[in-house]
Design an enzyme around this catalytic site. Structure first.
Site, PDB file in Angstrom:
ATOM      1  N   ASP A  56       0.878  -1.175   0.000  1.00  0.00           N
ATOM      2  CA  ASP A  56       0.000   0.000   0.000  1.00  0.00           C
ATOM      3  C   ASP A  56       0.914   1.223   0.000  1.00  0.00           C
ATOM      4  O   ASP A  56       1.663   1.455   0.965  1.00  0.00           O
ATOM      5  CB  ASP A  56      -0.882  -0.027   1.255  1.00  0.00           C
ATOM      6  CG  ASP A  56      -1.860   1.142   1.296  1.00  0.00           C
ATOM      7  OD1 ASP A  56      -1.615   2.165   0.627  1.00  0.00           O
ATOM      8  OD2 ASP A  56      -2.871   1.021   2.010  1.00  0.00           O
ATOM      9  N   ASN A  84       1.926   6.247 -11.176  1.00  0.00           N
ATOM     10  CA  ASN A  84       0.606   6.130 -11.799  1.00  0.00           C
ATOM     11  C   ASN A  84      -0.503   5.772 -10.809  1.00  0.00           C
ATOM     12  O   ASN A  84      -1.656   6.125 -11.029  1.00  0.00           O
ATOM     13  CB  ASN A  84       0.693   5.066 -12.912  1.00  0.00           C
ATOM     14  CG  ASN A  84      -0.670   4.585 -13.340  1.00  0.00           C
ATOM     15  OD1 ASN A  84      -1.410   5.286 -14.036  1.00  0.00           O
ATOM     16  ND2 ASN A  84      -1.034   3.372 -12.914  1.00  0.00           N
ATOM     17  N   TYR A 149     -10.481  15.104  -5.552  1.00  0.00           N
ATOM     18  CA  TYR A 149      -9.623  14.477  -6.572  1.00  0.00           C
ATOM     19  C   TYR A 149      -8.864  15.553  -7.353  1.00  0.00           C
ATOM     20  O   TYR A 149      -7.649  15.463  -7.537  1.00  0.00           O
ATOM     21  CB  TYR A 149     -10.496  13.646  -7.517  1.00  0.00           C
ATOM     22  CG  TYR A 149      -9.757  12.963  -8.643  1.00  0.00           C
ATOM     23  CD1 TYR A 149      -8.875  11.923  -8.385  1.00  0.00           C
ATOM     24  CD2 TYR A 149      -9.956  13.354  -9.962  1.00  0.00           C
ATOM     25  CE1 TYR A 149      -8.208  11.287  -9.432  1.00  0.00           C
ATOM     26  CE2 TYR A 149      -9.293  12.721 -11.008  1.00  0.00           C
ATOM     27  CZ  TYR A 149      -8.425  11.682 -10.734  1.00  0.00           C
ATOM     28  OH  TYR A 149      -7.757  11.056 -11.766  1.00  0.00           O
ATOM     29  N   LYS A 153      -4.728  16.379  -7.845  1.00  0.00           N
ATOM     30  CA  LYS A 153      -4.075  16.407  -9.163  1.00  0.00           C
ATOM     31  C   LYS A 153      -3.532  17.807  -9.497  1.00  0.00           C
ATOM     32  O   LYS A 153      -2.493  17.932 -10.131  1.00  0.00           O
ATOM     33  CB  LYS A 153      -5.040  15.919 -10.243  1.00  0.00           C
ATOM     34  CG  LYS A 153      -5.454  14.440 -10.093  1.00  0.00           C
ATOM     35  CD  LYS A 153      -4.282  13.474 -10.273  1.00  0.00           C
ATOM     36  CE  LYS A 153      -4.733  12.015 -10.274  1.00  0.00           C
ATOM     37  NZ  LYS A 153      -3.622  11.066 -10.486  1.00  0.00           N
ATOM     38  N   VAL A 182     -10.837   7.626 -19.368  1.00  0.00           N
ATOM     39  CA  VAL A 182     -10.228   6.375 -19.849  1.00  0.00           C
ATOM     40  C   VAL A 182     -10.942   5.240 -19.110  1.00  0.00           C
ATOM     41  O   VAL A 182     -10.985   5.246 -17.878  1.00  0.00           O
ATOM     42  CB  VAL A 182      -8.724   6.325 -19.505  1.00  0.00           C
ATOM     43  CG1 VAL A 182      -8.081   5.077 -20.103  1.00  0.00           C
ATOM     44  CG2 VAL A 182      -8.010   7.581 -19.970  1.00  0.00           C
TER      45      VAL A 182
END
Ligand SMILES: NC(=O)c1ccc[n+]([C@@H]2O[C@H](COP(=O)([O-])OP(=O)(O)OC[C@H]3O[C@@H](n4cnc5c(N)ncnc54)[C@H](OP(=O)(O)O)[C@@H]3O)[C@@H](O)[C@H]2O)c1
Length: 266
Positions: A56, A84, A149, A153, A182
């Site tokens: 983790d 990623n 989120y 980012k 995606v």
């Protein structure tokens, strides 16, 4: 021979990136994620040497575990680090509060920074080398219920831009990839794929994997996938009132797709 670490390699964009990199002659891969069974299956299926670390990445000891693995299994060499691993848990701030912001920052930002810090000495020693951070178009334009989120980012993008300039003298290239929608396990984009009108805006993990490859050693500093998503970032700067109006309207709710993390208690 070149050694690459790919985080979040058990599914989606990370697994596609591992497959893309494995086609380059002489590549050795280190696959990182929590689900050991998936990592083992992927490692066994690739045409190159691939080892894995099931961990983790938000755990305190995670960066040192990955570093110790590189030292023990790959001669301390590191040519490419692909940051990623990431996730999203939708929710408006009034309901999900700071706890949801913290959960996003721990995985999508803090874990990236901590792993990069632990591996930077190996990247510099192996230079020319590269780091590729997987951000998001959501790191340029925020939608309702994705604020936590987006915050993680946006932070990743700002930090990555500075790191690009700082690591140039050390010959460590820092690239960034900003995907749009995606279809993956974590971000299935079901609402968009169900409708003929919106299906076309959803792309495939393999397209992002190609962009990650292109942003690697000696490569591009920044790539949107698909490329036209860059227009959203441009519009946010040049026409902020228009973008705000569109993203506050009723139709914008369709753009906040469900994720695998939704409803998962912290
Ligand atoms: N798909 C999209 O629409 C989209 C758009 C923009 C940006 N992105 C970004 O692309 C990256 C990859 O996402 P994806 O779409 O490929 O989603 P995904 O299929 O859900 O993949 C996420 C990966 O991260 C790993 N991961 C999650 N939490 C982790 C943790 N605590 N420690 C270690 N590994 C962890 C997961 O593996 P385990 O569960 O096995 O740990 C999995 O391999 C993310 O950073 C995401 O924000 C995706």
């Amino acid at each position: 021979m070149s050694v690459a670490v790919v985080t979040g390699a058990s599914t989606g964009i990370g697994a596609a990136t591992a497959a893309r990199l494995s086609r380059e002659p002489g590549t050795e891969l280190v696959l990182v994620a929590r689900r050991e069974e998936l990592l083992r299956e992927l490692a066994d299926s690739l045409p190159c040497r691939a080892t894995y670390v099931a961990v983790d990445l938000t755990a305190a000891e995670a960066p040192q575990r990955v570093r110790a693995h590189l030292e023990a299994e790959h001669g301390s060499r590191l040519d490419l680090l692909v940051n990623n691993a990431g996730a999203s848990w939708r929710g408006d701030f009034g309901s999900s509060g700071y706890a949801n912001v913290q959960r996003h920052m721990e995985l999508n930002f803090d874990a990236v920074v901590r792993l990069t810090e632990a591996l930077l000495p190996l990247l510099r020693a192996s230079a020319p080398s590269a780091i590729v951070n997987v951000a998001s178009t959501a790191g340029r334009v925020a939608r309702a219920r994705t604020g936590a989120y987006s915050a993680s980012k946006f932070a990743l993008i700002g930090w990555t831009d500075a790191l690009y300039a700082e690591e140039l003298p050390y010959d460590v290239h820092v690239g960034m990839v900003l995907p749009g929608f995606v279809a993956t396990e974590g971000f299935p984009a079901t609402e968009l794929r169900e409708k003929a009108l919106t299906r076309w805006i959803v792309s495939k993990p393999e397209a992002v994997a190609e962009a990650i490859y292109e942003a690697g050693p000696g490569g591009k500093p920044e790539r949107y996938v698909p490329r036209p998503y860059a227009l959203a970032a441009v519009a946010r700067i040049l026409a902020p009132r228009l973008v705000r109006r569109v993203l506050s309207g009723g139709a914008a709710a369709n753009l906040t797709t469900s994720t695998a993390g939704d409803g998962t208690p912290r």
